[in-house]
Structure formats: structure tokens, C-alpha cells
Design an enzyme around this catalytic site. Structure first.
Site, short mmCIF file in Angstrom:
data_model
loop_
_atom_site.label_atom_id
_atom_site.label_comp_id
_atom_site.label_asym_id
_atom_site.label_seq_id
_atom_site.Cartn_x
_atom_site.Cartn_y
_atom_site.Cartn_z
N ASP A 67 0.78 -1.27 -0.07
CA ASP A 67 -0.05 0.08 -0.01
C ASP A 67 0.86 1.08 0.02
O ASP A 67 1.91 1.33 0.27
CB ASP A 67 -0.91 -0.04 1.10
CG ASP A 67 -0.29 -0.45 2.49
OD1 ASP A 67 1.11 -0.51 2.74
OD2 ASP A 67 -0.89 -0.94 3.39
N ASN A 136 -7.35 -3.16 14.51
CA ASN A 136 -8.89 -3.49 13.94
C ASN A 136 -8.88 -4.51 12.93
O ASN A 136 -10.08 -4.80 12.55
CB ASN A 136 -9.35 -2.10 13.47
CG ASN A 136 -8.63 -1.73 12.02
OD1 ASN A 136 -7.79 -2.47 11.70
ND2 ASN A 136 -9.30 -0.58 11.41
N HIS A 138 -7.17 -5.20 10.21
CA HIS A 138 -6.89 -4.80 8.73
C HIS A 138 -5.52 -5.21 8.43
O HIS A 138 -4.71 -5.61 9.09
CB HIS A 138 -6.89 -3.29 8.40
CG HIS A 138 -5.68 -2.53 8.80
ND1 HIS A 138 -5.60 -1.03 9.17
CD2 HIS A 138 -4.40 -2.80 8.98
CE1 HIS A 138 -4.57 -0.56 9.53
NE2 HIS A 138 -3.79 -1.72 9.33
N GLU A 143 -9.38 -2.17 5.34
CA GLU A 143 -10.16 -1.90 6.86
C GLU A 143 -11.28 -2.81 7.00
O GLU A 143 -12.09 -3.43 6.05
CB GLU A 143 -10.69 -0.40 6.67
CG GLU A 143 -9.56 0.60 6.53
CD GLU A 143 -8.36 0.66 7.50
OE1 GLU A 143 -8.36 -0.36 8.66
OE2 GLU A 143 -7.53 1.74 7.83
#
Ligand code: F6R
Length: 259
Positions: A67, A136, A138, A143
Site C-alpha cells: 500500500d 482493528n 486490517h 479496513e
């Protein structure tokens, strides 16, 4: 899923680096999928040491990063290009032309994403994909609620991710809220995946990814459907696993009979 629990973060980094070193020593033109972030730094440092000791070379290795933020210049210290150059590439004999990051400076987002997917295919796919995991759940910047079939695309960062990464930006700097990320479908096409999780703050995400239901609420849980995944964690990150003892015993057997 092979779950490897190691006593320290250093041992986790060395363990992963050894797998990669072994792989690139034997595979001509290896293609690695790389991650940024804190958890992977010790792996990169161990790889640099092995390179400096003359044990491995990256001359024929190609890399694709997961990313990149949208809106940062490549020479900006918070960009993932800057991170990769300074944390890893500048210390190896890798040809920078063979290092790919999903950067986009001309707002041609769709073309950039499609082109990234095509390039990965042209190189024959990713042999080993390295992943960290967000608190979280990801993976990459996929996400919670990302499609489990998603491809490389622009993604809006979750508030939790923005807060976790705010430590890298000082008050005067604008922190991006968008990124280009490989999709979950893209990641799942890698031939092998190694996920690293370090520290107590990752323990819930690790437990959800390994032992929870497969759900887009925890994107890392999709790895349960891949047949060649190694999760490498330290004892703190492993602390919420219900089957902790089973993983320790299984790995002992693995070391005894399979290595
Ligand atoms: C980084 C990436 C992210 C990180 C994750 C963990 O390229 O894609 O998914 O791997 O946020 O980051 P750290 O290791 O900094 O906790």
C-alpha cells in the site's frame, strides 16, 4: 494455518527473515510482497544482516508493496516509498527498478490500481506476501468491512488506523485519509503468506484473525481460507489465543518432524 509463537519480537523477526532468506537463495527471480510498519522492521533488519554477511543477494528479487498513502510526495518522510528505501532497499543490492509501490501522483487512480494488478500477474504472482495486522484487524489498508474479494483500489482509512499512524506525522503535517492498497483478493492470491503480530496491543486482532469467524469485520480472518499461511507472533500478541498450548505443541512437532 501454522501458528508460531516465539518468546521475543527479535526471534519473530529472525524467524521470518530466515524463511525469506532460504526462499530467495533457492528461487530464481523471487517475487516478494512487502509491508511497512513497526512489526516488520526487525525482519528487515535481520535480512539486511544476512545480506551484509554475504549469505543472500536481492539482485534478482522483485518486490510489490501492499500500500501507499495518497497525497504524499515520494520524498516525504511519511510515504511508504521513503520508509521502504530507508528501512530496507538502500541497505541491499536490490535494483530499485524492481521495487514496486502503488504510488499515484496524477490522480489516475483506477489506471494505477489496474496496472499494479497487471504487473503482479506479469511477474507470475507473489511468492511470499508479508503482512502486519492493524489493531482493528486490517491487512494492507483493507479496513473492516472491506470486500473479501477486493482488488487493488483506493481505500478510505478507518479512524482507528489514522489515530494509530498519527505518531508518524507532526502537528503541522497533513495526514492522508486515503490510500491505495492491494485488495484482500489480491493478497489471497500470493502463494504463501506470512503474517507478523507483535505486542499486547495486537492480541485481540490476532485472536480474531486466527480463532474468530471469517468476517469482513476482521479482514485478517480471511487468511483461514488460504492453505499456506504462517502467523508469527510473540507471547504478548499470542496472549488471547484460546488454543495457545495446542499451537506450541504443534510447532514442536513441526520442528521435530518437518524441518
Ligand atoms: C503496512 C500495512 C498495514 C500494517 C499494519 C500494522 O504496509 O499494510 O496493514 O502492516 O497497520 O502496522 P504496525 O506493524 O506498524 O503495527
Amino acid at each position: 494455518m501454522r501458528v508460531v509463537i516465539l518468546p521475543s519480537e527479535l526471534e519473530a523477526g529472525t524467524f521470518i527473515a530466515n524463511i525469506i532468506a532460504e526462499f530467495i537463495s533457492h528461487k530464481e527471480n523471487a517475487v516478494l510482497g512487502l509491508a511497512t510498519g513497526n512489526s516488520i522492521v526487525l525482519t528487515y533488519q535481520a535480512l539486511i544482516e544476512q545480506y551484509k554477511d554475504g549469505k543472500i543477494s536481492f539482485k534478482k528479487v522483485t518486490t510489490f508493496n501492499l500500500d501507499e498513502y495518497i497525497g504524499l510526495e515520494s520524498n516525504c518522510e511519511q510515504s511508504y516509498r521513503y520508509y521502504m528505501d530507508n528501512t530496507l532497499f538502500n541497505h541491499l543490492d536490490i535494483n530499485k527498478k524492481n521495487t514496486h509501490i502503488p504510488e499515484c501522483f496524477n490522480n489516475e487512480f483506477k489506471a494505477t490500481c489496474n496496472n499494479y494488478e497487471s504487473m503482479i500477474n506479469d511477474y507470475g504472482g507473489i511468492d511470499i506476501q508479508l503482512l502486519g495486522i492493524g489493531t482493528n484487524g486490517h491487512i494492507g489498508f483493507n479496513e473492516p468491512t472491506s470486500s473479501l474479494a477486493s482488488r487493488t483500489r483506493v481505500k478510505t482509512l478507518a479512524e482507528n488506523t489514522i489515530q494509530n499512524n498519527s505518531r508518524f506525522f507532526d502537528e503541522t503535517e497533513i495526514q492522508p485519509r486515503l490510500a491505495i492498497t492491494m485488495g484482500i483478493g489480491t493478497i489471497m492470491e500470493a502463494k504463501q503468506i506470512i503474517l507478523v503480530g507483535l505486542g499486547k496491543h495486537k492480541s485481540q486482532a490476532i485472536a480474531d484473525a486466527i480463532e474468530g469467524p471469517i468476517t469482513s469485520f476482521c479482514p485478517g480472518s480471511i487468511l483461514q481460507q488460504h492453505d499456506n499461511v504462517i502467523v508469527v507472533i510473540d507471547e504478548h500478541a499470542a496472549s488471547k489465543l484460546k488454543l495457545y498450548d495446542y499451537y506450541i505443541n504443534t510447532e514442536k512437532m513441526h520442528q521435530q518432524y518437518m524441518c
